[in-house]
Motif scaffolding. Structure first.
Motif, mmCIF file in Angstrom:
data_model
loop_
_atom_site.group_PDB
_atom_site.id
_atom_site.type_symbol
_atom_site.label_atom_id
_atom_site.label_comp_id
_atom_site.label_asym_id
_atom_site.label_seq_id
_atom_site.Cartn_x
_atom_site.Cartn_y
_atom_site.Cartn_z
ATOM 1 N N VAL A 196 -6.408 -8.023 3.741
ATOM 2 C CA VAL A 196 -6.264 -9.481 3.727
ATOM 3 C C VAL A 196 -7.591 -10.135 3.334
ATOM 4 C CG1 VAL A 196 -5.879 -11.518 5.175
ATOM 5 C CG2 VAL A 196 -4.330 -9.575 5.325
ATOM 6 N N THR B 87 -8.136 -12.418 0.045
ATOM 7 C CA THR B 87 -8.659 -13.779 0.190
ATOM 8 C C THR B 87 -9.878 -13.991 -0.700
ATOM 9 O OG1 THR B 87 -7.835 -13.885 2.454
ATOM 10 C CG2 THR B 87 -9.545 -15.464 1.846
ATOM 11 N N ASN C 55 -1.026 -13.886 0.688
ATOM 12 C CA ASN C 55 -2.156 -13.677 1.599
ATOM 13 C C ASN C 55 -1.848 -14.204 2.997
ATOM 14 O OD1 ASN C 55 -3.528 -12.629 -0.566
ATOM 15 N ND2 ASN C 55 -5.056 -14.244 -0.668
ATOM 16 N N ALA D 208 0.620 -11.968 4.765
ATOM 17 C CA ALA D 208 -0.051 -10.746 5.223
ATOM 18 C C ALA D 208 -0.945 -11.033 6.425
ATOM 19 C CB ALA D 208 -0.874 -10.151 4.079
ATOM 20 N N ARG D 209 -1.611 -12.188 6.426
ATOM 21 C CA ARG D 209 -2.481 -12.552 7.537
ATOM 22 C C ARG D 209 -1.681 -12.688 8.835
ATOM 23 N NH1 ARG D 209 -7.091 -14.515 6.427
ATOM 24 N NH2 ARG D 209 -6.372 -15.597 4.558
ATOM 25 N N ALA E 99 0.139 -6.482 3.775
ATOM 26 C CA ALA E 99 -1.247 -6.525 3.312
ATOM 27 C C ALA E 99 -1.435 -5.717 2.030
ATOM 28 C CB ALA E 99 -2.175 -6.000 4.403
#
Length: 146
Positions: free
Chosen positions: A14, A18, A55, A58-59, A87
């Motif tokens: 992640v 990012t 993102n 996944a976070r 992720a």
């Protein structure tokens, strides 16, 4: 042990995804084509919005996995599988799209896009393939439904 490693690797993935979004955004705001910033073109806005969406998904899964890991929750296998799959997908997608956003310079040593791409591919295989984690996720969902 693998479930704990999966959660921790999900956070690394992640973070990488990012960072790709950040450098892609910065490049899109700096680079000009046809007399305007390429970040103003709708196609690039859509690419970056797709990266951002994956993102964040996944976070959230990584946070759920961290909660399950820290509290010894019975759904750790489910959370770890979901975190790992989300992720891995997000990092691979961000790496591929980041190279496209950078255009021809994204493949060169001048930019770091290729480093993130290689790292994304490496982390996708380090403790089992995405296919294996999808299998674990499916098995856990079937157990939960039964």
């Amino acid at each position: 042990m693998l479930n704990g490693a999966a959660v921790l690797l999900a956070f690394e993935q992640v973070g990488g995804a990012t960072r790709i979004l950040e450098i892609s955004r910065d490049y899109a705001l700096e680079r000009k084509a046809f007399g305007r910033q390429i970040g103003g073109f709708q196609a690039l806005k859509h690419k970056m919005a797709d990266i951002y969406t994956r993102n964040e998904l996944a976070r959230v899964h990584a946070y759920y996995g961290a909660w399950a890991l820290s509290s010894d929750a019975p759904e750790l296998a489910l959370a770890a599988g979901a975190a790992r799959v989300a992720a891995t997908t997000a990092y691979n997608f961000a790496a591929e799209e980041g190279i496209e956003i950078h255009g021809g310079i994204g493949f060169t040593w001048e930019m770091d896009c290729h480093l993130y791409y290689r790292r994304a591919r490496y982390l996708a295989q380090v403790i089992g393939s995405e296919h294996a984690w999808r299998g674990q996720l499916a098995d856990e969902l079937v157990k939960e439904a039964a």
